[in-house]
Motif scaffolding. Sequence first.
Motif, PDB file in Angstrom:
ATOM      1  N   PRO A  82      37.639  14.463 -40.927  1.00  0.00           N
ATOM      2  CA  PRO A  82      37.043  14.254 -42.136  1.00  0.00           C
ATOM      3  C   PRO A  82      35.876  13.831 -42.238  1.00  0.00           C
ATOM      4  CG  PRO A  82      39.263  12.706 -40.587  1.00  0.00           C
ATOM      5  CD  PRO A  82      38.846  14.116 -40.131  1.00  0.00           C
ATOM      6  N   GLN A  83      36.096  13.142 -40.872  1.00  0.00           N
ATOM      7  CA  GLN A  83      33.860  12.302 -40.945  1.00  0.00           C
ATOM      8  C   GLN A  83      33.515  13.537 -41.674  1.00  0.00           C
ATOM      9  OE1 GLN A  83      36.360  12.834 -38.236  1.00  0.00           O
ATOM     10  NE2 GLN A  83      36.337  11.119 -37.005  1.00  0.00           N
ATOM     11  N   VAL A  84      33.162  14.766 -41.728  1.00  0.00           N
ATOM     12  CA  VAL A  84      32.719  16.103 -42.354  1.00  0.00           C
ATOM     13  C   VAL A  84      32.464  15.809 -43.428  1.00  0.00           C
ATOM     14  CG1 VAL A  84      32.084  18.179 -42.453  1.00  0.00           C
ATOM     15  CG2 VAL A  84      33.127  17.736 -40.260  1.00  0.00           C
ATOM     16  N   ALA A  98      29.344  13.541 -49.251  1.00  0.00           N
ATOM     17  CA  ALA A  98      28.984  14.993 -48.306  1.00  0.00           C
ATOM     18  C   ALA A  98      28.400  16.258 -48.902  1.00  0.00           C
ATOM     19  CB  ALA A  98      29.709  15.278 -47.308  1.00  0.00           C
ATOM     20  N   PHE A  99      27.631  17.158 -48.585  1.00  0.00           N
ATOM     21  CA  PHE A  99      26.804  18.374 -48.736  1.00  0.00           C
ATOM     22  C   PHE A  99      27.362  19.397 -48.776  1.00  0.00           C
ATOM     23  CE2 PHE A  99      24.049  21.613 -50.162  1.00  0.00           C
ATOM     24  CZ  PHE A  99      23.855  21.877 -51.256  1.00  0.00           C
ATOM     25  N   ILE A 100      28.487  20.215 -49.054  1.00  0.00           N
ATOM     26  CA  ILE A 100      29.110  21.255 -49.162  1.00  0.00           C
ATOM     27  C   ILE A 100      28.240  22.397 -50.002  1.00  0.00           C
ATOM     28  CG2 ILE A 100      31.112  22.285 -48.664  1.00  0.00           C
ATOM     29  CD1 ILE A 100      30.817  19.841 -47.840  1.00  0.00           C
ATOM     30  N   ASP A 101      27.948  23.443 -48.879  1.00  0.00           N
ATOM     31  CA  ASP A 101      27.336  25.011 -49.062  1.00  0.00           C
ATOM     32  C   ASP A 101      28.215  25.737 -48.849  1.00  0.00           C
ATOM     33  OD1 ASP A 101      24.406  25.263 -50.422  1.00  0.00           O
ATOM     34  OD2 ASP A 101      24.723  27.317 -48.251  1.00  0.00           O
ATOM     35  N   LEU A 106      38.999  21.334 -51.638  1.00  0.00           N
ATOM     36  CA  LEU A 106      38.031  20.323 -51.110  1.00  0.00           C
ATOM     37  C   LEU A 106      38.023  19.532 -51.793  1.00  0.00           C
ATOM     38  CD1 LEU A 106      35.603  22.223 -48.240  1.00  0.00           C
ATOM     39  CD2 LEU A 106      37.591  20.635 -47.825  1.00  0.00           C
ATOM     40  N   LYS A 107      37.337  19.465 -53.053  1.00  0.00           N
ATOM     41  CA  LYS A 107      37.299  17.826 -54.016  1.00  0.00           C
ATOM     42  C   LYS A 107      38.339  17.573 -54.365  1.00  0.00           C
ATOM     43  CE  LYS A 107      33.100  18.705 -56.782  1.00  0.00           C
ATOM     44  NZ  LYS A 107      32.408  17.146 -56.403  1.00  0.00           N
ATOM     45  N   GLU A 108      39.452  18.505 -54.820  1.00  0.00           N
ATOM     46  CA  GLU A 108      40.223  18.106 -55.519  1.00  0.00           C
ATOM     47  C   GLU A 108      40.238  16.140 -53.975  1.00  0.00           C
ATOM     48  OE1 GLU A 108      43.099  20.710 -57.117  1.00  0.00           O
ATOM     49  OE2 GLU A 108      43.409  20.601 -55.057  1.00  0.00           O
ATOM     50  N   LEU A 109      40.464  16.568 -52.683  1.00  0.00           N
ATOM     51  CA  LEU A 109      40.694  15.667 -51.344  1.00  0.00           C
ATOM     52  C   LEU A 109      39.853  14.829 -51.607  1.00  0.00           C
ATOM     53  CD1 LEU A 109      41.931  18.481 -48.836  1.00  0.00           C
ATOM     54  CD2 LEU A 109      43.655  16.469 -49.483  1.00  0.00           C
ATOM     55  N   ASN A 110      38.335  14.754 -51.895  1.00  0.00           N
ATOM     56  CA  ASN A 110      37.487  14.152 -52.196  1.00  0.00           C
ATOM     57  C   ASN A 110      36.651  14.638 -53.185  1.00  0.00           C
ATOM     58  OD1 ASN A 110      35.260  12.519 -52.047  1.00  0.00           O
ATOM     59  ND2 ASN A 110      34.928  12.934 -50.183  1.00  0.00           N
ATOM     60  N   PRO A 111      37.204  14.209 -54.577  1.00  0.00           N
ATOM     61  CA  PRO A 111      36.079  13.715 -55.946  1.00  0.00           C
ATOM     62  C   PRO A 111      34.237  13.573 -55.562  1.00  0.00           C
ATOM     63  CG  PRO A 111      37.715  12.631 -56.255  1.00  0.00           C
ATOM     64  CD  PRO A 111      37.757  13.318 -55.360  1.00  0.00           C
ATOM     65  N   GLY A 112      33.966  13.217 -54.494  1.00  0.00           N
ATOM     66  CA  GLY A 112      32.662  12.740 -54.557  1.00  0.00           C
ATOM     67  C   GLY A 112      32.111  14.129 -54.094  1.00  0.00           C
ATOM     68  N   LEU A 113      32.402  15.182 -53.461  1.00  0.00           N
ATOM     69  CA  LEU A 113      31.946  15.909 -52.978  1.00  0.00           C
ATOM     70  C   LEU A 113      30.565  16.474 -53.733  1.00  0.00           C
ATOM     71  CD1 LEU A 113      34.680  17.487 -50.431  1.00  0.00           C
ATOM     72  CD2 LEU A 113      33.447  16.101 -49.773  1.00  0.00           C
ATOM     73  N   GLN A 114      30.018  17.344 -52.664  1.00  0.00           N
ATOM     74  CA  GLN A 114      28.380  17.829 -53.221  1.00  0.00           C
ATOM     75  C   GLN A 114      28.511  19.057 -53.088  1.00  0.00           C
ATOM     76  OE1 GLN A 114      24.589  15.820 -53.644  1.00  0.00           O
ATOM     77  NE2 GLN A 114      25.376  14.367 -52.263  1.00  0.00           N
ATOM     78  N   VAL A 115      29.297  20.169 -54.192  1.00  0.00           N
ATOM     79  CA  VAL A 115      29.699  21.331 -53.841  1.00  0.00           C
ATOM     80  C   VAL A 115      28.994  22.170 -54.204  1.00  0.00           C
ATOM     81  CG1 VAL A 115      31.511  23.359 -53.438  1.00  0.00           C
ATOM     82  CG2 VAL A 115      32.112  21.003 -52.929  1.00  0.00           C
ATOM     83  N   ASN A 116      28.270  22.734 -53.890  1.00  0.00           N
ATOM     84  CA  ASN A 116      27.451  24.680 -54.277  1.00  0.00           C
ATOM     85  C   ASN A 116      28.200  25.314 -54.098  1.00  0.00           C
ATOM     86  OD1 ASN A 116      25.468  26.555 -54.475  1.00  0.00           O
ATOM     87  ND2 ASN A 116      23.898  24.533 -54.603  1.00  0.00           N
ATOM     88  N   ARG A 117      28.428  25.978 -55.027  1.00  0.00           N
ATOM     89  CA  ARG A 117      29.120  27.484 -54.682  1.00  0.00           C
ATOM     90  C   ARG A 117      27.912  28.667 -54.752  1.00  0.00           C
ATOM     91  NH1 ARG A 117      34.830  25.014 -56.317  1.00  0.00           N
ATOM     92  NH2 ARG A 117      33.207  24.362 -58.108  1.00  0.00           N
TER      93      ARG A 117
END
Length: 415
Positions: A132-134, A139-142, A162-173
Motif C-alpha cells: 500500500p505504501q507504493v 503516487a504516479f503510475i506509468d 488501481l484507480k478504483e482503490l485510490n482515485p487520487g493516483l496519477q495514472v498515465n496509460r
Amino acid sequence: MRQSIIFILYLLCTFTARSQSVLTPEQAGSIYYAYPAPSSTYTPAPTGYEPFYISHYGRHGSRWMTADERYTEVVCVFDSLYQCSELTPLGVDVRERLHKVWEDARGCSGSITPLGERQHREIAERMYRNFPQVFRGGAFIDARSSTSLRCAMSMSYFTERLKELNPGLQVNRRAYHRYMDYIAYTSPEGEKFASEKAPWRRGFREFEKKNVRPERLMASLFVKPEAITDQDAMMRSLYWIAADMQNVELDLSFYDIFEYEELVGVWKTVNARMYVCNAAAPLNGGLMPRCAVPLLRNILESADAAIEKGTPAADLRFGHDTHLIRLLALMQIEGCSNQEVDMEKFHLAWQDYRVSPMGANLQLIFYRDKKNDILVKFLLNECEVTLPLKSKMVPYYSWKEVETFLAEIIGKEQP
C-alpha cells in the motif's frame, strides 16, 4: 464439467503407480494455462524498510485463440464429414461442442476474455493490498502496453482497478508503437532463428513425430481416419481448443477425447519449442534471451529515475508471453534459466505453464530505509523468487548489487 472430472480422476489413478509428479490437464495446456492465483505468503521485509516503487512486466490475461481460422478450419472438417455420415458417435458429439465453442468465440478471436479481465483486476488489487505504501496519495503510475488490443485492455483493467482503490493516483496509460522497441522486441537474428526454416527445426520435427501420435484419436472421431490428410495438424488443433476452454466462460471440456499420453505428448513438443525459441536452451546459444536486453535496460533506467525522484511510483508494462520468458531467462530468475541439451528432457528442466501462464507477471518490489538504502525482491506470478546472488536477507537483495549484476548482463548481451 463431468467429462473434465472423469479425466482428472483418470489422471490421478494413472499416476498412483508412477513416480513422477502429476501434470494436470490445465497445465498441459502450455501457455494457455489460466493464471493460478498465488497461495504463498511473503517474507517480511527487514526492520526499517518499506516499499516505495514497483517495476512490473505482465503478460495479457486469458484470451480466445488468436484467429477465427483456428476454430473454423476444424469446424468445417467436422461439418463436411458429418454431412457424409463419416463421424463416429464421439465425433458427432465433438462437432456439437465445437459449434458451441465457435459461437462463443465468433468475433472475439485474439481478444481478452472476461476471465482475463478479472485476472488483471485481481492482480492489481493484490499488488495494492500487499504494497500500500507504493500507492498512497497521488503516487504516479506509468503504464505502457504493446499495441496488441489484448495487452492494452489488460493495462486498462489493471490500472482501472488501481484507480478504483485510490482515485487520487496519477495514472498515465500509453500503447504506442514507439514502446514496442522494448516491450515486444525480437532481433532480426532472433526472428531468423525462430523461423520454420531454421536448421534446428529438422531435429525438432523428428521429436514432434515421436510425441504427436494422432492415430487413435482420429479413429475415435472419424469413420475413415484416412480422410484427414494432416492428422498431426488436426490433433494439434483439437489440443489447442481443449487447452483454451479454461480461459473462456463455457462449461465445456475436450479432455475426454484424449488419452493422457497423447495430451502430454503434444505439450512436450509445444514446451520444447517455447524453450528453444525464448528461454535459455543451449540450442539458441543465448540469442533469444538477448532479445530482452532493451526491456531490461528500460527496467534499469526507469528504476534509477524512480529512486532519484524518491516519491511512491510504479512502472507497469503489458506485453506477451515470449518477451516475458526471454526477460526471465536473461535476468536468471529462479527456475527460468535452466539449461538442458537433451530435447527428451526439456520438459524436466523448464515448463512453459509455470513460467508464463495467461496473466503471468514479474514484479520488482523496491524497499528503502531512512538512510535511503535500497533493497529489492522479485515476484514471479506473485510468488517470491531468487537471483543467483548471495544475500543475507533472501529474498531481499541489495539493489546496488542487483543493478551491477543486471548491468553486466546488458554489457555482455548486447542484441
